[in-house]
Design a protein around this motif. Sequence first.
Motif, mmCIF file in Angstrom:
data_model
loop_
_atom_site.group_PDB
_atom_site.id
_atom_site.type_symbol
_atom_site.label_atom_id
_atom_site.label_comp_id
_atom_site.label_asym_id
_atom_site.label_seq_id
_atom_site.Cartn_x
_atom_site.Cartn_y
_atom_site.Cartn_z
ATOM 1 N N GLU A 93 -27.018 -42.022 32.493
ATOM 2 C CA GLU A 93 -27.598 -43.403 32.700
ATOM 3 C C GLU A 93 -28.947 -43.460 33.286
ATOM 4 O OE1 GLU A 93 -24.855 -45.798 34.963
ATOM 5 O OE2 GLU A 93 -25.712 -45.051 36.766
ATOM 6 N N LEU A 94 -29.242 -42.330 34.236
ATOM 7 C CA LEU A 94 -30.509 -42.198 34.913
ATOM 8 C C LEU A 94 -31.674 -42.126 33.804
ATOM 9 C CD1 LEU A 94 -29.514 -40.061 37.844
ATOM 10 C CD2 LEU A 94 -29.542 -42.445 37.838
ATOM 11 N N GLU A 95 -31.525 -41.428 32.724
ATOM 12 C CA GLU A 95 -32.272 -41.314 31.721
ATOM 13 C C GLU A 95 -32.564 -42.792 30.925
ATOM 14 O OE1 GLU A 95 -31.216 -37.959 29.686
ATOM 15 O OE2 GLU A 95 -31.023 -36.793 31.080
ATOM 16 N N ALA A 96 -31.426 -43.143 30.653
ATOM 17 C CA ALA A 96 -31.454 -44.475 29.788
ATOM 18 C C ALA A 96 -32.077 -45.452 30.554
ATOM 19 C CB ALA A 96 -29.887 -44.770 29.617
ATOM 20 N N ARG A 97 -32.124 -45.521 31.899
ATOM 21 C CA ARG A 97 -32.707 -46.672 32.748
ATOM 22 C C ARG A 97 -34.195 -46.513 32.528
ATOM 23 N NH1 ARG A 97 -34.717 -46.004 37.615
ATOM 24 N NH2 ARG A 97 -34.039 -47.854 38.273
ATOM 25 N N LEU A 98 -34.749 -45.470 32.380
ATOM 26 C CA LEU A 98 -36.183 -45.268 32.128
ATOM 27 C C LEU A 98 -36.519 -45.729 30.615
ATOM 28 C CD1 LEU A 98 -36.827 -41.923 33.843
ATOM 29 C CD2 LEU A 98 -37.132 -44.105 34.797
ATOM 30 N N ARG A 99 -35.679 -45.370 29.701
ATOM 31 C CA ARG A 99 -36.049 -45.740 28.227
ATOM 32 C C ARG A 99 -35.738 -47.397 28.288
ATOM 33 N NH1 ARG A 99 -32.543 -41.438 27.018
ATOM 34 N NH2 ARG A 99 -30.885 -43.136 26.647
ATOM 35 N N VAL A 100 -34.750 -47.919 28.847
ATOM 36 C CA VAL A 100 -34.842 -49.462 28.756
ATOM 37 C C VAL A 100 -36.173 -49.958 29.605
ATOM 38 C CG1 VAL A 100 -33.334 -51.361 29.625
ATOM 39 C CG2 VAL A 100 -32.368 -49.326 28.626
ATOM 40 N N ARG A 101 -36.199 -49.616 30.632
ATOM 41 C CA ARG A 101 -37.712 -50.118 31.581
ATOM 42 C C ARG A 101 -38.802 -50.104 30.470
ATOM 43 N NH1 ARG A 101 -39.622 -50.836 36.672
ATOM 44 N NH2 ARG A 101 -41.456 -49.860 35.795
#
Length: 239
Positions: A50-58
């Motif tokens: 999720e720490l990687e996902a948050r950057l993609r979503v941002r």
Amino acid sequence: MSDFRSQTSEGALVLFSGGQDSATCLAWALARHARVETVGFDYGQRHAVELEARLRVREGMASALPHLADRLGPDHMVDLTGYGRIAESALTAEREIEMGARGLPTTFVPGRNLIFLVAAAALADRRGLGVLVGGMCETDFSGYPDCRRDTIDAMERALTLGLERPTPIATPLMRLTKAQTWALAHELGGDALVELIVEDSHTCYRGDRTRRHAWGYGCGDCPACELRAQGWADWTAGR
């Protein structure tokens, strides 16, 4: 639909994990505040993807909501791995995901939202941001007592006293079902935002990014996946 109370603040700080709920909250905040920043927390979670996902979503928000892209400010990451070791749960250690002896799921991380809110409030104070925005929900949730609005109200009062400044905590999803959360995302950003959440956000407690479902990636049988999948099914059935 939301639990937002009118603010006169110049900006908002979104507690942003990169999951469905926080992604929707980020879009919601961007629609209401001229200045929005995000904060994430590394507490040693097993689903660290999720720490990687948050950057993609941002990054994807600029394309999904181009008319609001200039409102999105810096991202911040807080290291809470020490806390995660203290508050061991099925989210931070190799334990079965099941109902515990206290009647709470073993995925419950004691005081997680409380710790998050204290850290976020301190950051917001230094950044000059007037309101915290969180994706806590007491309608469709996994039985966590720190997701209840009563808990958030108590934290709001404590932070306001402790910082000696108003510290409102907006929880736009508090009384929404997961189906209504999907609907809110569509209302805020149409198909583009929904597709961003489906493709890039992460909710699965097991951190599974190998299986793609209509509602996104995940194992499909942990509590987080089940809630997300049922919400998607209910929302798409009613469209």
